[in-house]
Scaffold this active site. Structure first.
Site, PDB file in Angstrom:
ATOM      1  CG  ASP A 143      -1.949  -1.084   1.209  1.00 33.30           C
ATOM      2  OD1 ASP A 143      -1.942  -1.908   0.283  1.00 33.30           O
ATOM      3  OD2 ASP A 143      -2.772  -1.130   2.145  1.00 33.30           O
ATOM      4  CD  GLU A 184      -1.060  -5.367   8.776  1.00 31.65           C
ATOM      5  OE1 GLU A 184      -1.226  -4.689   9.835  1.00 31.65           O
ATOM      6  OE2 GLU A 184      -1.544  -5.022   7.679  1.00 31.65           O
TER       7      GLU A 184
HETATM    8  C1  DGY Z   1      -5.813  -0.800   4.464  1.00 35.09           C
HETATM    9  O1  DGY Z   1      -6.868  -0.355   4.898  1.00 35.09           O
HETATM   10  O2  DGY Z   1      -4.694  -0.375   4.800  1.00 35.09           O
HETATM   11  C2  DGY Z   1      -5.868  -1.920   3.525  1.00 35.09           C
HETATM   12  O3  DGY Z   1      -4.638  -2.535   3.371  1.00 35.09           O
HETATM   13  C3  DGY Z   1      -6.396  -1.527   2.204  1.00 35.09           C
HETATM   14  O4  DGY Z   1      -6.456  -2.661   1.429  1.00 35.09           O
END
Ligand code: DGY
Length: 436
Positions: free
Chosen positions: A168, A400
């Site tokens: 992201d 995560e």
């Molecule tokens: C987030 O909300 O950070 C998710 O990874 C989007 O997919």
């Protein structure tokens, strides 16, 4: 190790919501595409029924044009932003009538996940019957990509949002965002009430994320309009590698199923072209790794990320290139004081060891790199990646993402983002079961 297996199963069982899994309870309270795929691989080791339901539910949310959305909003939740009211998937005329979702996708894992489920299965006939009931949906999805996401017919599909990449907030997007000047939106972040803001994207980054979605929404998520207008338009080596790997998996599975010669021929054509595109356009001669290409601004993005090495997960990289790539990985990412494999070049000034995709180690990328090293016979390195991955989870928990610096795992909190994270648990189970 037995204890770790038990704990991993507990994480998966806890995040199971009767038909699908959430990646992490409060931070990600819906079904995410690539998470679901990795989660199914974990379930396949001890509860094939859940693995099958996970994938069947995801594919049930497929749109009529073959598109699979990145989030399926099964149940309302006030712990996540932006939710279904923001994304408004109903704007697209072919979106699912049954599920609300986003109007963007995520790396195409479902093909190779079906093949992994078949590999792991103790009851091949039963798993094959399941695969038979789902595989055409995955084929349709690949057809969607090559029809709508490859306007110049290069064999490489584009992504139009950084959330589609899965990586992201990687520093690779910084220069694209610098070309944009979105408004300052009024919104309330939810993620930073669950996770330290130092481990998440900034508010200004969220302005960029929302702005790209708004442009797509103004055009009812039309692929053609997005290709024409989105300020973010990228050919991503990780995304395209996974599509190639999934094409390959579909070929293998259709061969086992029999009677699908047309589809096999089509998949082979797609892959031939895709591999050509990867090995020319997305290979960076100077850096000697695969890099992202910024289609909108017509330039390669010259940074080394864990996605740069991901092509070894599919079987299209020459021995010489693999050798160079893995040397670079060891040299820049793999010093004795570090766990493999940071998500961004630790020698680059943009590296941030705590911030999401700007540096931390991710278990899904490690799993792909492990498999790639095995496939190309780099067994010592494969063993190290496996050992590093198990060790970070053992030391710091089912997080995560993780700090790549070994000393932090001794002196401080070194697991970041969401806790009890499903794919960390799922892929750890698969790694533990692997024979090397
Ligand atoms: C987030 O909300 O950070 C998710 O990874 C989007 O997919």
């Amino acid at each position: 190790m037995k204890n770790l297996v038990k704990q991993a199963q507990q994480v998966l069982n806890k995040n199971w919501k009767d038909g699908f899994s959430v990646p992490s309870a409060k931070l990600y309270p819906f079904q995410w595409l690539w998470d679901s795929g990795f989660i199914a691989i974990g379930f396949a080791h001890y509860d094939m029924d859940k693995a099958e339901k996970e994938i069947a539910t995801l594919l049930d949310a497929q749109w009529d044009n073959g598109f699979i959305p990145h989030i399926v909003f099964h149940t309302p939740s006030d712990t996540y932003f932006p939710g279904p009211e923001f994304h408004q998937s109903e704007l697209h005329p072919l979106s699912s009538k049954k599920y609300k979702s986003t109007g963007m996708t995520q790396p195409p894992v479902t093909g190779f996940v079906l093949e992994e489920m078949y590999r792991i299965s103790q009851d091949k006939n039963s798993t094959l019957a399941f695969i038979k009931s789902q595989i055409d949906k995955v084929f349709l999805n690949h057809e969607y990509f090559y029809k709508h996401r490859d306007p110049n017919n290069e064999g490489l599909v584009y992504i139009y949002h950084n959330w589609e990449s899965g990586t992201d907030n990687s520093p690779i997007w910084d220069d694209i965002f610098a070309t944009m000047n979105p408004p300052h939106y009024e919104f309330t972040r939810r993620d930073t009430t669950h996770v330290d803001a130092a481990e998440r994207p900034t508010n200004r980054e969220y302005d960029h994320y929302l702005h790209i979605i708004n442009i797509a929404k103004e055009h009812n998520y039309s692929d053609e309009k997005i290709a024409e207008l989105s300020p973010f338009l990228i050919q991503d080596p990780l995304f395209n590698t996974m599509l190639i790997k999934s094409n390959e998996a579909l070929i293998n599975l259709y061969e086992i199923l029999g009677d699908n010669q047309d589809k096999i021929a089509q998949l082979k054509l797609w892959n031939q072209k895709a591999i050509g595109g990867m090995n020319t356009k997305l290979y960076h001669d100077e850096l000697q790794v695969y890099t992202h290409f910024d289609v909108r601004n017509n330039r390669p993005i010259p940074f080394i990320t864990s996605s740069s090495f991901a092509p070894i997960f599919a079987n299209f990289v020459s021995q010489q290139r693999v050798e160079n790539m893995l040397n670079i990985m060891l040299d820049k990412f793999g010093g004795e004081d570090k766990y493999l494999c940071a998500s961004f070049d630790p020698t680059n000034e943009r590296f941030d060891p705590k911030k999401y995709w700007r540096g931390p180690v991710w278990v899904n990328l490690n799993w792909m790199l492990y498999r790639g090293c095995r496939a190309y016979d780099y067994n010592t390195l494969a063993e190290r990646i496996k050992k590093d991955t198990i060790e970070i989870v053992e030391k710091s928990g089912f997080y995560e993402y993780f700090d790549a610096r070994k000393e932090i795992h001794i002196s401080d909190k070194a697991g970041y983002g969401g806790g009890d994270f499903s794919w960390t648990a799922a892929l750890l189970l698969d790694l533990i079961e692997s024979d090397l």
